[in-house]
Motif scaffolding. Structure first.
Motif, PDB file in Angstrom:
ATOM      1  N   LEU A 683      -0.981  81.513 -88.456  1.00  0.00           N
ATOM      2  CA  LEU A 683      -2.142  82.284 -87.738  1.00  0.00           C
ATOM      3  C   LEU A 683      -3.526  81.341 -87.894  1.00  0.00           C
ATOM      4  O   LEU A 683      -3.276  80.311 -88.387  1.00  0.00           O
ATOM      5  CB  LEU A 683      -2.531  83.386 -88.592  1.00  0.00           C
ATOM      6  N   HIS A 684      -4.348  81.551 -86.839  1.00  0.00           N
ATOM      7  CA  HIS A 684      -5.406  80.817 -86.900  1.00  0.00           C
ATOM      8  C   HIS A 684      -6.151  81.243 -87.958  1.00  0.00           C
ATOM      9  O   HIS A 684      -6.168  82.128 -88.872  1.00  0.00           O
ATOM     10  CB  HIS A 684      -6.209  81.256 -85.533  1.00  0.00           C
ATOM     11  N   ALA A 685      -7.331  80.253 -88.436  1.00  0.00           N
ATOM     12  CA  ALA A 685      -8.049  80.355 -89.710  1.00  0.00           C
ATOM     13  C   ALA A 685      -8.771  81.690 -89.673  1.00  0.00           C
ATOM     14  O   ALA A 685      -8.715  82.376 -90.822  1.00  0.00           O
ATOM     15  CB  ALA A 685      -8.892  79.184 -89.782  1.00  0.00           C
ATOM     16  N   GLU A 686      -9.374  82.004 -88.637  1.00  0.00           N
ATOM     17  CA  GLU A 686     -10.115  83.348 -89.019  1.00  0.00           C
ATOM     18  C   GLU A 686      -9.186  84.587 -89.122  1.00  0.00           C
ATOM     19  O   GLU A 686      -9.528  85.502 -89.887  1.00  0.00           O
ATOM     20  CB  GLU A 686     -10.880  83.440 -87.415  1.00  0.00           C
ATOM     21  N   LYS A 687      -8.151  84.483 -88.184  1.00  0.00           N
ATOM     22  CA  LYS A 687      -7.087  85.519 -88.606  1.00  0.00           C
ATOM     23  C   LYS A 687      -6.411  85.511 -89.734  1.00  0.00           C
ATOM     24  O   LYS A 687      -6.482  86.653 -90.615  1.00  0.00           O
ATOM     25  CB  LYS A 687      -6.188  85.767 -87.573  1.00  0.00           C
ATOM     26  N   ARG A 688      -6.256  84.444 -90.540  1.00  0.00           N
ATOM     27  CA  ARG A 688      -5.601  84.141 -91.465  1.00  0.00           C
ATOM     28  C   ARG A 688      -6.520  84.641 -92.737  1.00  0.00           C
ATOM     29  O   ARG A 688      -6.047  85.235 -93.670  1.00  0.00           O
ATOM     30  CB  ARG A 688      -5.339  82.708 -91.870  1.00  0.00           C
ATOM     31  N   ARG A 689      -7.984  84.453 -92.699  1.00  0.00           N
ATOM     32  CA  ARG A 689      -8.761  84.956 -93.711  1.00  0.00           C
ATOM     33  C   ARG A 689      -8.777  86.268 -93.916  1.00  0.00           C
ATOM     34  O   ARG A 689      -9.458  86.614 -95.032  1.00  0.00           O
ATOM     35  CB  ARG A 689     -10.213  84.058 -93.112  1.00  0.00           C
ATOM     36  N   GLU A 690      -8.520  87.196 -92.948  1.00  0.00           N
ATOM     37  CA  GLU A 690      -8.581  88.480 -92.969  1.00  0.00           C
ATOM     38  C   GLU A 690      -7.678  88.893 -94.037  1.00  0.00           C
ATOM     39  O   GLU A 690      -7.797  90.048 -94.603  1.00  0.00           O
ATOM     40  CB  GLU A 690      -8.240  89.236 -91.743  1.00  0.00           C
ATOM     41  N   TYR A 691      -6.521  88.256 -94.179  1.00  0.00           N
ATOM     42  CA  TYR A 691      -5.684  88.761 -95.364  1.00  0.00           C
ATOM     43  C   TYR A 691      -5.976  88.445 -96.790  1.00  0.00           C
ATOM     44  O   TYR A 691      -5.317  88.953 -97.581  1.00  0.00           O
ATOM     45  CB  TYR A 691      -4.269  88.265 -95.030  1.00  0.00           C
ATOM     46  N   LEU A 692      -6.980  87.670 -96.905  1.00  0.00           N
ATOM     47  CA  LEU A 692      -7.377  87.518 -98.580  1.00  0.00           C
ATOM     48  C   LEU A 692      -7.832  88.914 -98.982  1.00  0.00           C
ATOM     49  O   LEU A 692      -7.772  89.212-100.062  1.00  0.00           O
ATOM     50  CB  LEU A 692      -8.896  86.582 -98.494  1.00  0.00           C
ATOM     51  N   TYR A 693      -8.179  89.836 -98.229  1.00  0.00           N
ATOM     52  CA  TYR A 693      -8.656  90.968 -98.656  1.00  0.00           C
ATOM     53  C   TYR A 693      -7.648  91.835 -99.074  1.00  0.00           C
ATOM     54  O   TYR A 693      -7.692  92.917 -99.863  1.00  0.00           O
ATOM     55  CB  TYR A 693      -9.729  91.805 -97.966  1.00  0.00           C
ATOM     56  N   GLN A 694      -6.559  91.548 -98.596  1.00  0.00           N
ATOM     57  CA  GLN A 694      -5.340  92.539 -98.682  1.00  0.00           C
ATOM     58  C   GLN A 694      -4.154  91.985 -99.607  1.00  0.00           C
ATOM     59  O   GLN A 694      -3.151  92.586 -99.947  1.00  0.00           O
ATOM     60  CB  GLN A 694      -4.399  92.690 -97.129  1.00  0.00           C
ATOM     61  N   LEU A 695      -4.406  90.782-100.172  1.00  0.00           N
ATOM     62  CA  LEU A 695      -3.524  90.073-101.157  1.00  0.00           C
ATOM     63  C   LEU A 695      -3.433  90.811-102.326  1.00  0.00           C
ATOM     64  O   LEU A 695      -2.496  91.072-103.140  1.00  0.00           O
ATOM     65  CB  LEU A 695      -4.031  88.668-101.612  1.00  0.00           C
ATOM     66  N   GLN A 696      -4.703  91.466-102.820  1.00  0.00           N
ATOM     67  CA  GLN A 696      -4.824  92.307-104.223  1.00  0.00           C
ATOM     68  C   GLN A 696      -3.771  93.478-103.980  1.00  0.00           C
ATOM     69  O   GLN A 696      -3.453  94.000-105.147  1.00  0.00           O
ATOM     70  CB  GLN A 696      -6.036  92.732-104.201  1.00  0.00           C
ATOM     71  N   GLU A 697      -3.567  93.923-102.861  1.00  0.00           N
ATOM     72  CA  GLU A 697      -2.666  95.150-102.624  1.00  0.00           C
ATOM     73  C   GLU A 697      -1.418  94.993-103.176  1.00  0.00           C
ATOM     74  O   GLU A 697      -0.494  95.874-103.260  1.00  0.00           O
ATOM     75  CB  GLU A 697      -2.697  95.615-100.942  1.00  0.00           C
ATOM     76  N   PHE A 698      -0.827  93.563-103.208  1.00  0.00           N
ATOM     77  CA  PHE A 698       0.486  93.332-103.653  1.00  0.00           C
ATOM     78  C   PHE A 698       0.459  93.514-105.166  1.00  0.00           C
ATOM     79  O   PHE A 698       1.842  93.427-105.694  1.00  0.00           O
ATOM     80  CB  PHE A 698       0.692  91.876-103.244  1.00  0.00           C
ATOM     81  N   MET A 699      -0.490  93.618-105.875  1.00  0.00           N
ATOM     82  CA  MET A 699      -0.466  93.855-107.293  1.00  0.00           C
ATOM     83  C   MET A 699       0.117  95.377-107.481  1.00  0.00           C
ATOM     84  O   MET A 699       0.376  95.748-108.607  1.00  0.00           O
ATOM     85  CB  MET A 699      -1.769  93.537-107.908  1.00  0.00           C
ATOM     86  N   VAL A 700       0.052  96.141-106.503  1.00  0.00           N
ATOM     87  CA  VAL A 700       0.049  97.570-106.824  1.00  0.00           C
ATOM     88  C   VAL A 700       1.378  97.721-106.183  1.00  0.00           C
ATOM     89  O   VAL A 700       1.969  97.516-105.033  1.00  0.00           O
ATOM     90  CB  VAL A 700      -0.626  98.545-105.897  1.00  0.00           C
ATOM     91  N   THR A 701       2.677  98.431-106.821  1.00  0.00           N
ATOM     92  CA  THR A 701       3.949  98.572-106.597  1.00  0.00           C
ATOM     93  C   THR A 701       4.376 100.032-106.642  1.00  0.00           C
ATOM     94  O   THR A 701       3.778 100.651-107.363  1.00  0.00           O
ATOM     95  CB  THR A 701       4.967  97.717-107.108  1.00  0.00           C
ATOM     96  N   ASP A 702       5.355 100.259-105.677  1.00  0.00           N
ATOM     97  CA  ASP A 702       5.955 101.794-106.192  1.00  0.00           C
ATOM     98  C   ASP A 702       6.560 101.995-107.710  1.00  0.00           C
ATOM     99  O   ASP A 702       6.269 102.965-108.311  1.00  0.00           O
ATOM    100  CB  ASP A 702       7.120 102.157-105.291  1.00  0.00           C
ATOM    101  N   ASN A 703       6.999 100.922-108.061  1.00  0.00           N
ATOM    102  CA  ASN A 703       7.671 100.967-109.429  1.00  0.00           C
ATOM    103  C   ASN A 703       6.937  99.664-110.384  1.00  0.00           C
ATOM    104  O   ASN A 703       7.167  98.710-110.093  1.00  0.00           O
ATOM    105  CB  ASN A 703       9.228 100.633-109.342  1.00  0.00           C
ATOM    106  N   SER A 704       6.171 100.313-111.165  1.00  0.00           N
ATOM    107  CA  SER A 704       5.651  99.107-112.011  1.00  0.00           C
ATOM    108  C   SER A 704       6.353  98.455-112.767  1.00  0.00           C
ATOM    109  O   SER A 704       6.036  96.999-113.287  1.00  0.00           O
ATOM    110  CB  SER A 704       4.636  99.855-112.932  1.00  0.00           C
ATOM    111  N   ARG A 705       7.780  98.610-112.991  1.00  0.00           N
ATOM    112  CA  ARG A 705       8.654  97.866-113.664  1.00  0.00           C
ATOM    113  C   ARG A 705       9.280  96.800-112.655  1.00  0.00           C
ATOM    114  O   ARG A 705      10.043  95.888-113.313  1.00  0.00           O
ATOM    115  CB  ARG A 705       9.753  98.600-114.242  1.00  0.00           C
ATOM    116  N   ASN A 706       8.798  96.920-111.427  1.00  0.00           N
ATOM    117  CA  ASN A 706       9.427  95.902-110.621  1.00  0.00           C
ATOM    118  C   ASN A 706       8.328  94.554-110.662  1.00  0.00           C
ATOM    119  O   ASN A 706       7.725  94.061-109.771  1.00  0.00           O
ATOM    120  CB  ASN A 706       9.259  96.537-109.269  1.00  0.00           C
ATOM    121  N   TRP A 707       8.811  93.740-111.670  1.00  0.00           N
ATOM    122  CA  TRP A 707       8.254  92.772-112.255  1.00  0.00           C
ATOM    123  C   TRP A 707       8.568  91.476-111.110  1.00  0.00           C
ATOM    124  O   TRP A 707       7.614  90.663-110.871  1.00  0.00           O
ATOM    125  CB  TRP A 707       8.390  92.185-113.596  1.00  0.00           C
TER     126      TRP A 707
END
Length: 894
Positions: A683-707
């Protein structure tokens, strides 16, 4: 009972046995030892006894004993026997001759035991005997070949398995294969051979073919295989041939495949048994890879269409599962510009072409048909299955072959400029009514006075021959004010090609008419309007600010033209696109959509990015499929599809789907997470930068034991660091890394410590020493002063893995070393272990002790000496370990 005492008891029993008048050991047998016999060495019968025989004599006695169990024990222990006598050549030959005689044993269990030992014996001889080939060929190969015709089924199966193992290990010479193995297989596959023997021989022959040379297969086995494909008596033989047809094609190559094997393949594809037809469908891709493009298009494609329309649901199922793979055989790497690396990943060998180039290529293709006949373009655009170039007729003369090569060269040399107008313009109003004027039915027959009904020529189907010259010219006039736009320039070239096609459809009497201008600009020659350049200059600004409705109509008309792909037969593509139809799931396979999703990157690669429009709707349908397995399949391959499509199409068509996957189930999200770096880097740098805000969402999973989900996130973040500036890394990735360092699972913490080190390296490499110092202070507060020993241990590990190029050693000595030294007296031994390892293996090795001006040199030496006398043995070990020795893995301590 120990081994010696038990063995002595056996000898004592034997002595009593002989004292009772039994003078023949054969009558006793090993079976009388009981269940504890397994603890005795198998070759114990070679030990000196009361019979005054030599070990070889004793081997001879038991190998041909009347007691069955004795013979089985000898067969089972042959490898150990050979080890005993391998040092003496004469003894070795005697043992091998004994083995050869044992192979004639009348009991099947003895023969089966002997055959099971043959591969092990062969490997031993290969490793320890310089004359291995001669000995193996003389004594063991004949046994393997003999047992291929053994009357006992178990012995035959064992010999077949042994033969495959020997071939896989490369232990059978080419001469033995040609003179000993293949003749037996040919004999067993004779028409007069027993049915059971023939079926087994065909199966083993098909497995052997991949391990033989092309010359051997062609000279000895090819003609027999062709005969077996037509075996009218045994369907099992034909089924085995069908299942292995692709292997034979791959070995013998294109010429023999097309000349000898293709007629047999056609017969098998129309066999009366559905199992045979299904086997043909499953190997279709391999067969196709061994044929020329012409045979693939004109012969195999119609044949595959028959299979995909077979009356048997199982055949249709197999055909649909192979459809995408068969389509992929039409791919041309020189045309797509994409090649596969050895690891299977795609390598993009070209710049991203603009979509207008794709439009040009497809219209030029239609123009090529228009130059041949006025109906060719119409048939190509309208109904590709009725007499067009993709029909199932044997049309061996492809009129587009030369033209396609020319188009490809033109595309490779075309301008790479791209304008975002096509992708980011606001939605345009529906002007289908106005389009009727431009897409009115005009064919060669209508010019002669034979008009057709409007309903036979739907408005949505476009052909260059369906618009008259003046209508196309009118569109060209509307585009002239926008000639500075690269998209418009390409569209003008497209319509110019369409204009030439329309000219061919118009009646000519030798004099030019107003419907037949030779170029888009010649149409203005007799008018009072200014030249195109002047007109462009006059209306340029006004048109850009407020485009007229007519101009919008022109843009919508040109950019919505259906494109024609000429890479694969249209019928194959239509069948592939139908795999998302719910009816297919009911009548063919409930998982047909998953197979469609699995093969979509290969189909997209084959069609090329210029034909992505053919797959776009299908891809979007699959991305919203109710089955999560379908969406998961797409998620795991979306990064490969992005490489195929290029950055512009990825941004327009894949990014929205990628965003949807990010919010999907964990089973789907893991697919995009595993290749997050591979996708974001496209992706272009501008579009790629938008995903910085969404990386935190990967910390939340349907099953907390899914380490493992969090572990994968940490691994991807290590790669992603290079895609962002040090400011973004500090503001966004730093907090995620610190959170992962406190994870409950040790594996996640371990990989997260490495992530922290990578962030530090990024900061110092970018010259952001202030941010690096802030991060160090945060690490000290969070980990070095942590109440839990796991946190303090984490700090020691981070200090250990910091490399010399991560941060200057003087900075390390000033900001990190004091805190590290303070942990040397920690109450927890596991913390002190990592402190000792960090000081001895990292700090002192990298020059921390001799760093100029280092105020902690003396304290460092004193600390290491104190750790060398620590009460914990592991601490003392790592504190005294030579830095030049390999580092021991302390991950289990974390």
């Amino acid at each position: 009972m120990s081994f010696p005492s038990y063995f002595l008891s056996i000898i004592s029993g034997l002595s009593l046995y002989f004292e009772d008048g039994h003078d023949d050991m054969d009558d006793f047998g090993f079976e009388n030892y009981g269940s504890e016999c397994e603890g005795i060495r198998i070759t114990a019968f070679l030990d000196a006894g009361q019979d005054n025989l030599t070990p070889l004599g004793r081997l001879e006695k038991y190998a041909f004993s009347e007691n069955l169990f004795n013979r089985e024990i000898v067969a089972r222990g042959l490898l150990d026997v050979l080890r005993e006598f391998s040092d003496n050549e004469n003894d070795f030959i005697s043992v091998m001759e004994t083995v050869a005689r044992m192979s004639e044993d009348g009991e099947p269990t003895v023969r089966a035991e002997l055959m099971e030992q043959i591969p092990n014996i062969a490997m031993f001889l290969h490793e320890s005997r310089p004359n291995f080939p001669a000995a193996f060929s003389r004594y063991l190969v004949p046994i393997v070949v003999l047992y291929l015709t053994d009357p006992n089924n178990q012995v035959r199966k064992t010999s077949q398995a042994a033969l495959l193992v020997l071939l896989e290990q490369g232990l059978i010479s080419k001469a033995d294969m040609e003179t000993k193995v293949c003749p037996v297989l040919l004999e067993l596959t004779e028409p007069s051979s027993d049915d059971d023997y023939k079926s087994e021989a065909v199966a083993i022959m098909c497995k052997l073919v991949t391990m033989l040379s092309k010359d051997t297969v062609e000279r000895l086995l090819l003609m027999r295989f062709c005969e077996l494909c037509s075996d009218a008596r045994l369907f099992q033989v034909r089924k085995v041939c069908a299942a292995n047809f692709g292997e034979f094609c791959s070995i013998v190559g294109q010429e023999a495949t097309e000349k000898l094997l293709m007629p047999k393949f056609f017969d098998l594809c129309s066999d009366s048994l559905w199992g045979i037809r299904k086997a043909c469908a499953e190997c279709f891709m391999v067969v196709s890879n061994c044929t020329s493009p012409e045979v693939r298009r004109t012969k195999l494609s119609p044949l595959f269409i028959n299979l995909i329309s077979d009356q048997s649901r199982w055949v249709r199922q197999g055909a649909f599962q192979s459809l995408g793979r068969f389509i992929s055989t039409f791919a041309n790497p020189s045309g797509t510009g994409l090649h596969f690396r050895e690891d299977g990943t795609l390598l993009d060998g070209r710049a991203t072409p603009s979509p207008e180039r794709s439009l040009m290529a497809d219209l030029e293709y239609a123009h090529a048909f228009g130059n041949n006949s006025t109906t060719a373009a119409s048939e190509t655009r309208g109904n590709p299955t009725s007499g067009g170039p993709y029909s199932n007729t044997n049309n061996n003369n492809d009129p587009t072959a030369t033209e396609n090569d020319k188009n490809q060269k033109d595309m490779e040399q075309a301008d790479e400029n791209f304008n975002s107008f096509n992708y980011w313009r606001p939605p345009l109003p529906d002007i289908s009514g106005e389009l009727e004027m431009l897409t009115g039915p005009t064919t060669g027959e209508e010019v002669e006075g034979e008009e057709e009904d409007e309903e036979e020529c739907p408005v949505s189907t476009y052909s260059p021959a369906k618009a008259t010259s003046d209508q196309i010219q009118k569109v060209l006039d509307c585009l002239q004010p926008h000639m500075d736009d690269p998209d418009v320039q390409a569209q003008v070239q497209v319509l110019s090609a369409a204009l030439k096609v329309a000219q061919l459809d118009s009646p000519t009497d030798g004099s030019p008419t107003e419907d037949q201008p030779s170029s888009p600009t010649e149409g203005h020659a007799d008018s009072d309007s200014p030249p195109p350049e002047t007109k462009t200059a006059e209306v340029q600004v006004e048109s850009e600010q407020n485009p007229t409705e007519e101009e919008q109509m022109c843009f919508h008309y040109v950019t919505s033209l259906p494109l024609v792909q000429n890479v694969i037969p249209q019928q194959l593509l239509d069948q592939y696109l139908s795999m998302t139809d719910p009816d297919r799931a009911q009548t063919v396979d409930t998982e047909i959509a998953k197979h469609c999703a699995f093969s979509l990157p290969g189909v997209a690669l084959t069609l090329g990015r210029q034909n992505w429009h053919c797959l776009k709707d299908t891809y979007e349908t699959l991305a919203t499929d109710v089955q999560w397995k379908v969406r998961r399949t797409l998620a795991f391959s979306i990064h490969e599809l992005a490489v195929i499509l290029g950055d512009q199409l990825t941004a327009a068509d894949l990014v929205p789907i990628f965003n949807g996957f990010l919010k999907d189930l964990d089973e789907v999200r893991i697919g995009v997470l595993k290749h997050l770096f591979d996708f974001l880097k496209l992706l272009h740098a501008e579009k790629r930068r938008e995903y910085l805000y969404q990386l935190q969402e990967f910390m939340v999973t349907d099953n907390s034991r899914n380490w493992r989900f969090r572990y994968e996130l940490a691994e991807q973040l290590i790669l992603i660091i290079e895609l962002y500036s040090h400011y973004d890394v500090y503001d966004y990735l730093r907090q995620i890394a610190l959170t992962l360092c406190s994870d409950k699972v040790s594996q996640v913490r371990w990989i997260s410590y490495k992530l922290v080190v990578e962030i530090l390296q990024k900061l110092y490499a970018s010259g952001a020493n202030d941010l690096g110092l802030n991060f160090i202070n945060e690490l000290i507060v969070r980990f070095c002063h942590c109440n839990k020993w796991v946190g303090r241990q984490a700090f020691a590990f981070i200090c250990q893995v910091i490399e010399e190029d991560c941060m200057p050693m003087d900075q390390f000595a000033q900001h990190l070393l004091p805190s590290l030294l303070s942990l040397s007296s920690d109450s927890v031994a596991n913390v002190r272990v990592l402190v000792a390892k960090a000081l001895r293996q990292s700090v002192m090795e990298k020059g921390g002790q001799a760093a100029p001006g280092c105020p902690f040199s003396d304290e460092l030496e004193e600390t290491v000496m104190a750790l060398q006398t620590d009460k914990d043995r592991d601490v003392r070990f790592f504190a005294t370990l030579d830095p030049n020795k390999a580092l021991m893995d302390t991950a289990p301590l974390i």
